[in-house]
Structures are given as C-alpha cells and as structure tokens.
Design a protein around this motif. Sequence first.
Motif, PDB file in Angstrom:
ATOM      1  N   MET A 121      -6.466 -41.556  -9.212  1.00 45.39           N
ATOM      2  CA  MET A 121      -6.751 -41.945  -7.835  1.00 45.39           C
ATOM      3  C   MET A 121      -6.654 -40.746  -6.896  1.00 45.39           C
ATOM      4  SD  MET A 121      -7.432 -45.154  -8.140  1.00 45.39           S
ATOM      5  CE  MET A 121      -8.018 -44.776  -9.796  1.00 45.39           C
ATOM      6  N   GLN A 122      -5.694 -39.855  -7.172  1.00 45.38           N
ATOM      7  CA  GLN A 122      -5.497 -38.710  -6.295  1.00 45.38           C
ATOM      8  C   GLN A 122      -6.561 -37.642  -6.479  1.00 45.38           C
ATOM      9  OE1 GLN A 122      -1.462 -37.254  -6.286  1.00 45.38           O
ATOM     10  NE2 GLN A 122      -0.596 -39.306  -6.065  1.00 45.38           N
ATOM     11  N   THR A 158      -4.344 -43.046  -1.686  1.00 42.92           N
ATOM     12  CA  THR A 158      -4.074 -42.545  -3.031  1.00 42.92           C
ATOM     13  C   THR A 158      -2.730 -41.831  -3.129  1.00 42.92           C
ATOM     14  OG1 THR A 158      -5.241 -40.459  -2.600  1.00 42.92           O
ATOM     15  CG2 THR A 158      -6.536 -42.290  -3.507  1.00 42.92           C
ATOM     16  N   GLN A 190      -1.524 -38.981  -1.924  1.00 43.86           N
ATOM     17  CA  GLN A 190      -1.510 -37.546  -2.202  1.00 43.86           C
ATOM     18  C   GLN A 190      -0.363 -36.873  -1.451  1.00 43.86           C
ATOM     19  OE1 GLN A 190      -5.318 -35.694  -1.535  1.00 43.86           O
ATOM     20  NE2 GLN A 190      -6.438 -37.358  -2.554  1.00 43.86           N
ATOM     21  N   SER A 228      -3.848 -46.457 -11.489  1.00 36.92           N
ATOM     22  CA  SER A 228      -4.261 -45.140 -11.035  1.00 36.92           C
ATOM     23  C   SER A 228      -4.199 -44.098 -12.135  1.00 36.92           C
ATOM     24  CB  SER A 228      -3.369 -44.695  -9.870  1.00 36.92           C
ATOM     25  OG  SER A 228      -2.050 -44.509 -10.304  1.00 36.92           O
ATOM     26  N   VAL A 237     -11.598 -45.395  -8.128  1.00 34.29           N
ATOM     27  CA  VAL A 237     -10.794 -45.594  -6.927  1.00 34.29           C
ATOM     28  C   VAL A 237     -10.893 -47.018  -6.392  1.00 34.29           C
ATOM     29  CG1 VAL A 237     -12.562 -44.976  -5.228  1.00 34.29           C
ATOM     30  CG2 VAL A 237     -10.143 -44.432  -4.765  1.00 34.29           C
ATOM     31  N   SER A 287      -7.835 -49.082  -6.796  1.00 37.44           N
ATOM     32  CA  SER A 287      -6.607 -48.541  -6.214  1.00 37.44           C
ATOM     33  C   SER A 287      -5.904 -49.603  -5.387  1.00 37.44           C
ATOM     34  CB  SER A 287      -6.919 -47.321  -5.341  1.00 37.44           C
ATOM     35  OG  SER A 287      -7.763 -47.696  -4.261  1.00 37.44           O
TER      36      SER A 287
END
Length: 454
Positions: free
Chosen positions: A36-37, A46, A48, A102, A254, A257
């Motif tokens: 996801m990141q 996500t 980050q 993820s 994504v 997510s």
Amino acid sequence: MDPLIAVVGATGTGKSKLAVDLAARFNGEIINGDAMQMYRGLPIITNQIPIAERKGIPHHLLSCVDLEAEAWRISHFKRKHCVLSPRSGVEENYPSSEGSGSDVEDGVDADGAGYEEIPSTSEKWPILDSPPEVLMEKLKEVDPVMAARWHPKDARKIRRSLEIYFQTGRPASEIYAEQQAQKEKAVSECEGLLRFDHTLIFWVHAEKDVLNARLDARVDDMVQQGLLDEAESMFEFLQRKEEQGVSVDLTRGVWVSIGFKELAPYFTARRKAEMSEEELDALRSRCIEAIRTATRQYGGSQVKWIRNKLWRALAEAGMTRRLYLLDSSDVSQWDGCITEPSEQIFQSMLQGDTTPDPKSLSMLAKTVLGAKEEQAQAQPGSAMKSFTCDVCGKTVVGDEQWENHLKSYSHKRGVKSAARKAERDAYFRMKELEAQKGERETEVDSEDKLNPSP
C-alpha cells in the motif's frame, strides 16, 4: 555479504521508527515492504512515514507506484528487492505471501514458490471466474490435497491452486512436496535458506489491549490529517474511470486498503444527495468506526501471519533464533526495550559474538516465543489442513485454529446444545417406541378377544 535487518510487526507497533533508528545507527538504507505504501500521493491512507521522521535515510519502494499501475506480485517485488538489498540494509515490514490487506501479493504460488507473475488466465480457463464453491469442486477433482488445505470460501487461494494446475499440468501439492524436499536437503547440507548470511528479524510487538487503543487513536489522528480527502480523491478517480468506460479491479492493490472501502458508502451517499446532513454525519461516523474495527482486525491478522507462516518458514530453515521479539507496549521505555537491545544484538552478530536467546529479552518474548517452540515440539512438521466442525458447521484452517475453535465458548455451547437435542430426540424416540409397542399390544389383545383359544 552485507547484513540485512527485517523489521516486522503489526501496524502501529513502531516498525518504521525502529527501521529508521537502525539505519541511522549502522549507516543503512530502508526498503519498504508494504504494498500500500508503494502508491504515490496517498501518504495518510497508506500510513507512510512522514518525511520529517525519516532522518534523511533513503527509503526505497516507497511512494513509487501510480493508481493506474497493476498491483505488484511477489515476483516483481523480489526482483526489485534483490537489486536494492546489497546496498541497503534495513527492510521494514517484509511482505507476507498471503497478501492480507497491505502486503505484496504473490504470484500463482500461494507459498511463494517463485513462479513468475502471469497475465490473467481467466480468458483461457473461464472456470477461474466461477464462485468459490465451483472452484473448490474442481480443485477437489484435480488436487484433493490442496482442496483439504484451503477454506471453502477462500476463493483467492483455491483459484491460485487451480492456476498452478492449469499452467503446469501438475497438482500444486505435488510441486510443493518437491519444494519442501529441496528445502530439507538445503538445511541438511547446511546451505541455508536465507539470502543473506547476516540476517536478523526484529518483531516489534505489543500487548493486544495496548495496541488496540493505540490503533484507535491512530485512526482518529489520520482523520484529522486528511484521511477523508485522500479517500475521496480515490473515489473520484474511480468515477472518472467509470465515465470513460474503464473498469478497475477493486479486489487488488490500493483499492483494498483500509480506509477507502470503509468510506466508499459515505461518498456514494453524498454523491446521490438523498440523505439529510444529519443522516450523512451519522453514516460518516459509522464508516470511521468501521475503519477502527478493520484496523484492529488487520493488526491481529499480521500477528497471526508472523506467529504461523513466518515462524514456520524460519523453523524449516533452522533459523528461529534469528527472530527477536521486541516489546513496544510501553513507548516511554522505547530506548531500553527496543533501541538498545536491537543495536546490541546486531552489533554482536556483526562481530561474530554469540547473540542472546530471543526469549531472554522480555517476559512477552518468553511467553510468545516459548509457546511457539513448545508447539513446534508437540507438532513437528505438521502440514496446514482445513477442518470442519460437525457441531458448529464452521470451517477453519490449521491445527492451531482448530484447537482454538474446540476450546472456544461457541463450540462448547454448541456441544452442550447438541447433547441436549440428542437427549430430547432420544426421549421422544423412546416415547414413540413405547406408543408403538402399546398399540401392538392393544391390537394383539383385541385379536385374542375376537379369536379366543378353544
């Protein structure tokens, strides 16, 4: 070879902080392992790590994939990782081959056997687009061993096993058996199964209640930072694609997510403009609560993967002593519980000194890792298998889940209920038999009266 540190753990435990601390201390770089990141432009949804918290450490495979890109499979990640690893050093959140939420998705091999990613095969074999029950029946026909492993509703894994069969002409279970034999041979010949000789895995863990409270607070913080704005931008992207007649696979990448799918009903309702402001606010609150619930559940699934799949893989390689559990339950004790022991362990490994017993770091490490060692001794080499409870009608996968089900309140209640029902059925059956016996005796008595003996 250069050393590699893998940092794993549930979301919210502090993996990113430890990765940065270690990279800064040992002049390393960080490879992100959370699929996801990898997506660009969605730092909040996500999760980050903020640029300000990266301390200038280079981060690879972070914010590098566009929304329109195909979701990565494990083979794609592996190729990129092999290029980056020699010059990096710290890998945060190594991806699970189960692809839960993820994690980087693997290719056609559910056990990460190294198959190259392949284009969609559903056009060639339309059955792959069938419902789970149809897929399971086909898998039972061509590979009953794999069919016994998967939950009947786990369409993704069932489909993957069928893909292997269609692609290779051989049952996936047969291929897995060969791979297992190769692994055992590698271990017996001391070849090792880790790409890097100097590899350590730090599992940042926390008590469940503490972590759940932390995750709820994190979701609230994400909402304050603009979670809804990012999710809405994703929703609008889908609307544009729909207007262009372009379909987007919402089951991968994504789009699965946590945050987007839970908020989608709110954006849909707002777009239709059929609800009052009060109703929209109530729906928004329910969606945010759903994000909290999903986040807690996801944290639990990550821990389950580490305890089961990661531990099993390390056990097969004879490398469970490379896994160190670090207790992050009390963040005020971060230096003493996380930073200092992880640095000392890594330094000892680099210098060729004896590293400590992983169970010696904390009471949590002793409890969790000790339980896994006892389980491994009690069930050596046990293969994954699905079980269906005749009492509850529930299907679970794996010996541990089966044991947990048998000990659960719902199962015990079901057993008692089944016993009471059996007693009632036996009682009414007995009454029925007595009634039938009485009727037969009455009939015989009537016949005797009509036909008296001479």
